[in-house]
Structures are given as structure tokens and as C-alpha cells.
Design a protein around this motif. Structure first.
Motif, PDB file in Angstrom:
ATOM      1  N   LEU A  39       0.833  -1.213   0.000  1.00 55.70           N
ATOM      2  CA  LEU A  39       0.000   0.000   0.000  1.00 55.70           C
ATOM      3  C   LEU A  39       0.861   1.253   0.000  1.00 55.70           C
ATOM      4  CD1 LEU A  39      -2.965  -0.700   2.463  1.00 55.70           C
ATOM      5  CD2 LEU A  39      -2.978  -0.650  -0.036  1.00 55.70           C
ATOM      6  N   PHE A  40       2.006   1.173   0.658  1.00 56.39           N
ATOM      7  CA  PHE A  40       2.923   2.323   0.665  1.00 56.39           C
ATOM      8  C   PHE A  40       3.392   2.634  -0.752  1.00 56.39           C
ATOM      9  CE2 PHE A  40       7.034   4.411   1.115  1.00 56.39           C
ATOM     10  CZ  PHE A  40       6.745   5.394   2.053  1.00 56.39           C
ATOM     11  N   VAL A  41       3.596   1.583  -1.545  1.00 57.04           N
ATOM     12  CA  VAL A  41       3.982   1.776  -2.948  1.00 57.04           C
ATOM     13  C   VAL A  41       2.855   2.469  -3.707  1.00 57.04           C
ATOM     14  CG1 VAL A  41       4.528   0.599  -5.115  1.00 57.04           C
ATOM     15  CG2 VAL A  41       5.564  -0.183  -2.975  1.00 57.04           C
ATOM     16  N   HIS A  42       1.614   1.997  -3.497  1.00 53.09           N
ATOM     17  CA  HIS A  42       0.462   2.621  -4.164  1.00 53.09           C
ATOM     18  C   HIS A  42       0.290   4.075  -3.728  1.00 53.09           C
ATOM     19  CE1 HIS A  42      -0.970  -0.847  -6.297  1.00 53.09           C
ATOM     20  NE2 HIS A  42      -1.022  -1.572  -5.195  1.00 53.09           N
ATOM     21  N   MET A  43       0.538   4.326  -2.442  1.00 48.77           N
ATOM     22  CA  MET A  43       0.416   5.691  -1.932  1.00 48.77           C
ATOM     23  C   MET A  43       1.442   6.602  -2.600  1.00 48.77           C
ATOM     24  SD  MET A  43       1.169   7.148   1.887  1.00 48.77           S
ATOM     25  CE  MET A  43       2.929   7.013   1.560  1.00 48.77           C
ATOM     26  N   SER A  44       2.665   6.103  -2.735  1.00 49.40           N
ATOM     27  CA  SER A  44       3.717   6.904  -3.357  1.00 49.40           C
ATOM     28  C   SER A  44       3.378   7.218  -4.814  1.00 49.40           C
ATOM     29  CB  SER A  44       5.053   6.156  -3.290  1.00 49.40           C
ATOM     30  OG  SER A  44       5.399   5.886  -1.944  1.00 49.40           O
ATOM     31  N   ILE A  45       2.865   6.212  -5.518  1.00 48.80           N
ATOM     32  CA  ILE A  45       2.468   6.424  -6.915  1.00 48.80           C
ATOM     33  C   ILE A  45       1.292   7.391  -6.990  1.00 48.80           C
ATOM     34  CG2 ILE A  45       1.552   5.312  -8.985  1.00 48.80           C
ATOM     35  CD1 ILE A  45       3.053   2.786  -8.155  1.00 48.80           C
ATOM     36  N   GLY A  46       0.342   7.213  -6.045  1.00 51.94           N
ATOM     37  CA  GLY A  46      -0.827   8.089  -6.022  1.00 51.94           C
ATOM     38  C   GLY A  46      -0.455   9.538  -5.767  1.00 51.94           C
ATOM     39  N   ALA A  50       0.247   9.262 -10.731  1.00 53.97           N
ATOM     40  CA  ALA A  50       0.370   8.246 -11.779  1.00 53.97           C
ATOM     41  C   ALA A  50      -0.779   7.245 -11.739  1.00 53.97           C
ATOM     42  CB  ALA A  50       1.705   7.506 -11.632  1.00 53.97           C
ATOM     43  N   VAL A  51      -1.390   7.042 -10.563  1.00 57.60           N
ATOM     44  CA  VAL A  51      -2.487   6.096 -10.457  1.00 57.60           C
ATOM     45  C   VAL A  51      -3.677   6.552 -11.296  1.00 57.60           C
ATOM     46  CG1 VAL A  51      -4.129   5.027  -8.878  1.00 57.60           C
ATOM     47  CG2 VAL A  51      -1.763   5.303  -8.190  1.00 57.60           C
ATOM     48  N   SER A  52      -3.899   7.868 -11.338  1.00 52.66           N
ATOM     49  CA  SER A  52      -5.001   8.405 -12.145  1.00 52.66           C
ATOM     50  C   SER A  52      -4.775   8.108 -13.618  1.00 52.66           C
ATOM     51  CB  SER A  52      -5.116   9.919 -11.929  1.00 52.66           C
ATOM     52  OG  SER A  52      -5.398  10.207 -10.586  1.00 52.66           O
ATOM     53  N   PRO A 114      -5.080  -4.517  -8.211  1.00 54.69           N
ATOM     54  CA  PRO A 114      -5.631  -3.297  -8.816  1.00 54.69           C
ATOM     55  C   PRO A 114      -6.633  -2.584  -7.916  1.00 54.69           C
ATOM     56  CG  PRO A 114      -6.563  -5.267  -9.841  1.00 54.69           C
ATOM     57  CD  PRO A 114      -5.439  -5.728  -8.969  1.00 54.69           C
ATOM     58  N   LYS A 115      -7.313  -3.345  -7.039  1.00 55.64           N
ATOM     59  CA  LYS A 115      -8.286  -2.714  -6.145  1.00 55.64           C
ATOM     60  C   LYS A 115      -7.590  -1.825  -5.112  1.00 55.64           C
ATOM     61  CE  LYS A 115     -11.781  -6.301  -6.724  1.00 55.64           C
ATOM     62  NZ  LYS A 115     -12.609  -7.350  -6.079  1.00 55.64           N
ATOM     63  N   ALA A 116      -6.378  -2.221  -4.719  1.00 58.02           N
ATOM     64  CA  ALA A 116      -5.615  -1.392  -3.790  1.00 58.02           C
ATOM     65  C   ALA A 116      -5.223  -0.082  -4.461  1.00 58.02           C
ATOM     66  CB  ALA A 116      -4.368  -2.141  -3.317  1.00 58.02           C
ATOM     67  N   ALA A 117      -4.860  -0.174  -5.754  1.00 59.95           N
ATOM     68  CA  ALA A 117      -4.505   1.037  -6.498  1.00 59.95           C
ATOM     69  C   ALA A 117      -5.712   1.946  -6.671  1.00 59.95           C
ATOM     70  CB  ALA A 117      -3.935   0.649  -7.862  1.00 59.95           C
ATOM     71  N   LEU A 118      -6.874   1.338  -6.924  1.00 58.19           N
ATOM     72  CA  LEU A 118      -8.087   2.135  -7.137  1.00 58.19           C
ATOM     73  C   LEU A 118      -8.536   2.860  -5.874  1.00 58.19           C
ATOM     74  CD1 LEU A 118     -10.311  -0.058  -9.487  1.00 58.19           C
ATOM     75  CD2 LEU A 118      -9.193   2.117  -9.987  1.00 58.19           C
ATOM     76  N   PHE A 119      -8.139   2.341  -4.709  1.00 59.75           N
ATOM     77  CA  PHE A 119      -8.494   3.004  -3.457  1.00 59.75           C
ATOM     78  C   PHE A 119      -7.965   4.434  -3.443  1.00 59.75           C
ATOM     79  CE2 PHE A 119      -7.278   4.340   0.829  1.00 59.75           C
ATOM     80  CZ  PHE A 119      -8.488   4.212   1.511  1.00 59.75           C
ATOM     81  N   PHE A 120      -6.767   4.615  -3.997  1.00 60.25           N
ATOM     82  CA  PHE A 120      -6.145   5.939  -3.999  1.00 60.25           C
ATOM     83  C   PHE A 120      -6.683   6.814  -5.125  1.00 60.25           C
ATOM     84  CE2 PHE A 120      -3.222   3.375  -1.579  1.00 60.25           C
ATOM     85  CZ  PHE A 120      -2.858   4.225  -0.547  1.00 60.25           C
ATOM     86  N   VAL A 121      -7.572   6.232  -5.962  1.00 63.56           N
ATOM     87  CA  VAL A 121      -8.175   6.996  -7.047  1.00 63.56           C
ATOM     88  C   VAL A 121      -9.626   7.340  -6.753  1.00 63.56           C
ATOM     89  CG1 VAL A 121      -8.795   6.985  -9.497  1.00 63.56           C
ATOM     90  CG2 VAL A 121      -6.647   5.974  -8.764  1.00 63.56           C
TER      91      VAL A 121
END
Length: 198
Positions: A39-46, A50-52, A114-121
Motif C-alpha cells: 500500500l505504501f507503494v500505491h500511496m507513493s504512486i498516487g 500516476a495512479v489516475s 488493482p483494487k488497492a490502487a483504485l483506493f487511492f483513485v
């Protein structure tokens, strides 16, 4: 509350963490730290926005789904390939699992989720003020989510560790392993089905 609700909902992270929690509470916590590191990785990308971009590109999102599905199926198959001592195998021949293994599996599984990534979107932006610093708010809210989740997983691991001791660690672990393997493969196949149906 929103963050806690997302953790209470069963998913691949439940399977990975519970599997190691019945072996030892320490390995369960290590797996949980791996999941939260993802999740920390997803947060950093978000935070970089880039997640958008990824969510706006169906092909890129499908690639992430495919990689996640493949990894879940791989984890499920690897469960059946590991030597178990539960049904009377010689414990001297069992291959010990290093702490790096549960961490790595939790980390990769959540990075490819992908659902973890979408959380930040889809969810996190609802709590961001338009007049504030976007990156700082994503980092703060992301850290709150990660810390909340880690607290939940510690309770989760403690529960499974207690149940494991009550029911008999070896037999309970054997059936948790087999159940986890089957469900991980099923979830991976379901991801593939979802990709091709869309």
C-alpha cells in the motif's frame, strides 16, 4: 471508518496473512507488514498522480490485473508444492520458511492488486481538500490508512494464532494451507474471467 471497512472485507490479503498466522504470530505480522508495504507503494504512486493515469488507461489496468491474477495462481500452486508436516511427514525434512517469504508474498500480492490502487483513485480523493496541498494530503491520508490497517492485521493475526493453538497447530495449518491454495487459485481465475468478460 472507511479504511477499516476495506480491511474487514475478505480478500487475497486475508488468505496470505491467515496462512502464516497459523504457523506463528510473528510470521503473520511479517506478512501483514508486507501487505501494508504494498500500500505504501500505491500511496507513493498516487502522490505523483500516476495512479489516475493508470485508471484512465483500460489496457494498462488490464495488464496489472493479469499480473495480479498470475501471481495469485502461482501462490496457490506453491502452497500445494510445499512439504507439510501436518499428516505425519518427518519434521526433520521440512523446509523452514524464512521471514522474507511471507513479507515478499504480501508485498507483491498487494502491489499487483488493482483494487488497492483504485483506493487511492476513487475513495481517497473524496477526503482531499481542493484548497490544500494534494501530495501532502495523499501522504497523510495514505499513512493513516496504512497504520489503521496494520492495527487491524495485528488483531487479525492474534485471533488466528489463538485459534491455531486451540485446535492443534499442525492439523489446522494443513487445512488452512490447502484452503488458501484453492481459494487463491480460484481468485486468480476469477480475475482472468473478469478481464475477458469486460
Amino acid at each position: 471508518m472507511v479504511a477499516l471497512a476495506s480491511y474487514i472485507t475478505p480478500g487475497a490479503d486475508w488468505l496470505i496473512i491467515s496462512r502464516y498466522a497459523v504457523e506463528s504470530s510473528r510470521k503473520g505480522v511479517v506478512a501483514a507488514v508486507g501487505v501494508q508495504s504494498g500500500l505504501f507503494v500505491h500511496m507513493s504512486i498516487g502522490a505523483l498522480g500516476a495512479v489516475s493515469i493508470m485508471s484512465a488507461s483500460p489496457k494498462l489496468f488490464s495488464v496489472l490485473q493479469c499480473l495480479g491474477a498470475i501471481y495469485l495462481i502461482y501462490l496457490g500452486i506453491s502452497v500445494f508444492r510445499e512439504k507439510s508436516t501436518a499428516l505425519g511427514d518427518d519434521s526433520n525434512t521440512a523446509i523452514p520458511i524464512r521471514y522474507s517469504t511471507p513479507y515478499r508474498q504480501g508485498l507483491i500480492a498487494n502491489i499487483l492488486n488493482p483494487k488497492a490502487a483504485l483506493f487511492f483513485v476513487s475513495i481517497l480523493p473524496q477526503f482531499i481538500r481542493a484548497d490544500g496541498n494534494y501530495v501532502l494530503q495523499v501522504i497523510i491520508l495514505g499513512l493513516v490508512d496504512i497504520i489503521t490497517g496494520l492495527g487491524w492485521w495485528i488483531v487479525f493475526v492474534a485471533f488466528f494464532s489463538i485459534i491455531s493453538r486451540k485446535l492443534g497447530s499442525d492439523i489446522f495449518k494443513y487445512y488452512i494451507d490447502r484452503t488458501t491454495g484453492v481459494v487463491l487459485i480460484a481468485v486468480g481465475l476469477a480475475f482472468f474471467a473478469e478481464i475477458y468478460l469486460h
